[in-house]
Design a protein around this motif. Structure first.
Motif, short mmCIF file in Angstrom:
data_model
loop_
_atom_site.label_atom_id
_atom_site.label_comp_id
_atom_site.label_asym_id
_atom_site.label_seq_id
_atom_site.Cartn_x
_atom_site.Cartn_y
_atom_site.Cartn_z
N VAL A 231 0.84 -1.20 0.00
CA VAL A 231 0.00 0.00 0.00
C VAL A 231 0.87 1.25 0.00
O VAL A 231 0.60 2.22 -0.73
N PHE B 81 -7.35 -5.34 -3.75
CA PHE B 81 -8.34 -4.75 -2.83
C PHE B 81 -7.74 -3.58 -2.06
O PHE B 81 -8.32 -2.49 -2.00
N PHE B 82 -6.56 -3.79 -1.50
CA PHE B 82 -5.93 -2.75 -0.69
C PHE B 82 -5.46 -1.57 -1.54
O PHE B 82 -5.58 -0.41 -1.13
N ARG C 122 -6.79 -0.47 -4.30
CA ARG C 122 -7.95 0.35 -4.69
C ARG C 122 -8.42 1.24 -3.54
O ARG C 122 -8.99 2.32 -3.78
N GLN C 123 -8.18 0.82 -2.31
CA GLN C 123 -8.60 1.62 -1.16
C GLN C 123 -7.87 2.95 -1.07
O GLN C 123 -8.37 3.90 -0.46
N VAL C 124 -6.69 3.02 -1.68
CA VAL C 124 -5.92 4.28 -1.63
C VAL C 124 -5.96 5.01 -2.96
O VAL C 124 -5.12 5.87 -3.24
N GLY C 125 -6.93 4.65 -3.81
CA GLY C 125 -7.17 5.40 -5.03
C GLY C 125 -6.22 5.11 -6.17
O GLY C 125 -6.02 5.96 -7.04
N LEU D 42 -14.56 -7.11 -6.82
CA LEU D 42 -13.80 -5.99 -6.28
C LEU D 42 -13.86 -4.75 -7.17
O LEU D 42 -13.48 -3.67 -6.74
#
Length: 307
Positions: free
Chosen positions: A33, A65-66, A68-71, A98
Motif C-alpha cells: 500500500v 483490494f488494498f 484500490r482503497q488508496v485510489g 472488487l
C-alpha cells in the motif's frame, strides 16, 4: 473513475504509464500500500505481479483490494504456472466483485528459478486458450463450462509479448493470434534495443495490429552495471554493450535513469506505441517516480474511461 486499457478507451494523445508493484513475501499489505501511494499521481495504474520469479508472495487479488482503497488503479496478473481453470475462474469472479477492470495473462517463470524448485507447475491452459475463455467470460457472461452468469463482468485483457528470439514474422503471428482471440492490450518484454522494437512494431503496423490493440513497451531502469547481469537472466532480453559501458563509466548513479528516459523518448516517436510499462525489478522501486519525471511524462493527462 476507472481506467480501461482497451484501444480507444483513453484520449487519443494520452501516453499510458503503468508500473509493476511486487506484493510482499508476508501477509502484511502495508509495504504494498505504501508503495502504491508513492506511485499515485505518477502512473495511470499499477500491475500487481503474481508470484514474480516463481517466489510465493501475497495474492495479487488481495493486493488489488488494498491498492484500490488508496485510489490507485490495479492491473492484476494471472500466471498459468500456479493454477488450473477452476482457480482462475475463482480469481476472475473475485476481481469482478472488487471492481478490478484490467487483467494481464502470462505464463510465469519456471518453478526451478524460484524458491520452490520442486513445485508442480500447472499450465492447465495456454495463454491463447485463456484469452479466448476470458473473452467469452466478458462478452457473453459465461463461465468456462458455458454456465451463464447473471451479469457479465467488465475486463480488459492483457498479454506479454517477446520481441526477440524468433523471426519477427513468427512473433507477430503470435501477437495477431492473441488479438484475434480477444486480447485488448499487450506489453512487450523489456526494451533496450531500439532497432529490435522498431522492426517488431513495423511488422505489427503492416498488419494493422496497432489500430486494434493497445501496445506498450516495458522499461527497466538499470541501477548500475551489476544490474545488467540480473536483467540478462530474464529470457528474451537484449542489452546493447554501449549501455553497459555507460553504466560502468558513470559516477553519478543516475546513468541508468538517463538511459531509460532516452529509451522512452525514442519509443514515444514510434507510430502505434501507446505507452510504457515500468518494471522496477531488482530493487529499483524508488526509480519509478524519478523516471516518469525525467522522461517528461508528468503531469499525466486525464483518464477518460467509464466506471
Amino acid at each position: 473513475m476507472t481506467l480501461l486499457l482497451e484501444k480507444g478507451a483513453l484520449e487519443r494523445d494520452h501516453f499510458i504509464v503503468t508500473a509493476e508493484l511486487i506484493p510482499p513475501r508476508n501477509w502484511n499489505p502495508s509495504p504494498l500500500v505504501e508503495q502504491a501511494v508513492r506511485y499515485r499521481g505518477c502512473v495511470d495504474a499499477v500491475d500487481l505481479s503474481d508470484n514474480l520469479l516463481a517466489i510465493a508472495r501475497l495474492s495479487p487479488v488481495v493486493g488489488a483490494f488494498f491498492v484500490r482503497q488508496v485510489g490507485v488503479e490495479p492491473i492484476v496478473q494471472i500466471n498459468l504456472r500456479d493454477r488450473n481453470r477452476m482457480g482462475i475462474q475463482s480469481d476472475l469472479l473475485g476481481l469482478a466483485a472488487l471492481g478490478v477492470k484490467n487483467i494481464a495473462i502470462l505464463g510465469g517463470y519456471p518453478a526451478r528459478v524460484g524458491t520452490e524448485p520442486n513445485a508442480k507447475e500447472v499450465y492447465d491452459l495456454e495463454t491463447m486458450e485463456l484469452v479466448r475463455y476470458v473473452r467469452r467470460f466478458v462478452d457473453e457472461g459465461k463461465l468456462f463450462d458455458g454456465t451463464v452468469m447473471e451479469e457479465a463482468p467488465k475486463f480488459t485483457i492483457g498479454t506479454v509479448e517477446n520481441i526477440a528470439g524468433k523471426p519477427i514474422k513468427e512473433l507477430i503471428d503470435r501477437l495477431e493470434a492473441k488479438v484475434e482471440g480477444g486480447t485488448n492490450f499487450v506489453r512487450t518484454q523489456l526494451v533496450f534495443d531500439l532497432d529490435l522494437i522498431g522492426e517488431w512494431m513495423e511488422e505489427a503496423r503492416r498488419r494493422g495490429l496497432h489500430e486494434r490493440v493497445t501496445i506498450m513497451a516495458s522499461i527497466l531502469p538499470l541501477r548500475d552495471a551489476n544490474h545488467v547481469e540480473t536483467a540478462l537472466k530474464i529470457p528474451g532480453i537484449v542489452i546493447p554493450d554501449s549501455f553497459r559501458a555507460r553504466l560502468e563509466d558513470s559516477e553519478s548513479g543516475e546513468e541508468g535513469l538517463a538511459i531509460a528516459a532516452e529509451l522512452i523518448g525514442e519509443i514515444r516517436k514510434i507510430e502505434g506505441m501507446s505507452g510504457i510499462h515500468i518494471r522496477p525489478i531488482g530493487g529499483a522501486e524508488d526509480s519509478v517516480n524519478k523516471l516518469v519525471k525525467a522522461a517528461g511524462l508528468m503531469p499525466l493527462g486525464p483518464l477518460t474511461a467509464s466506471a
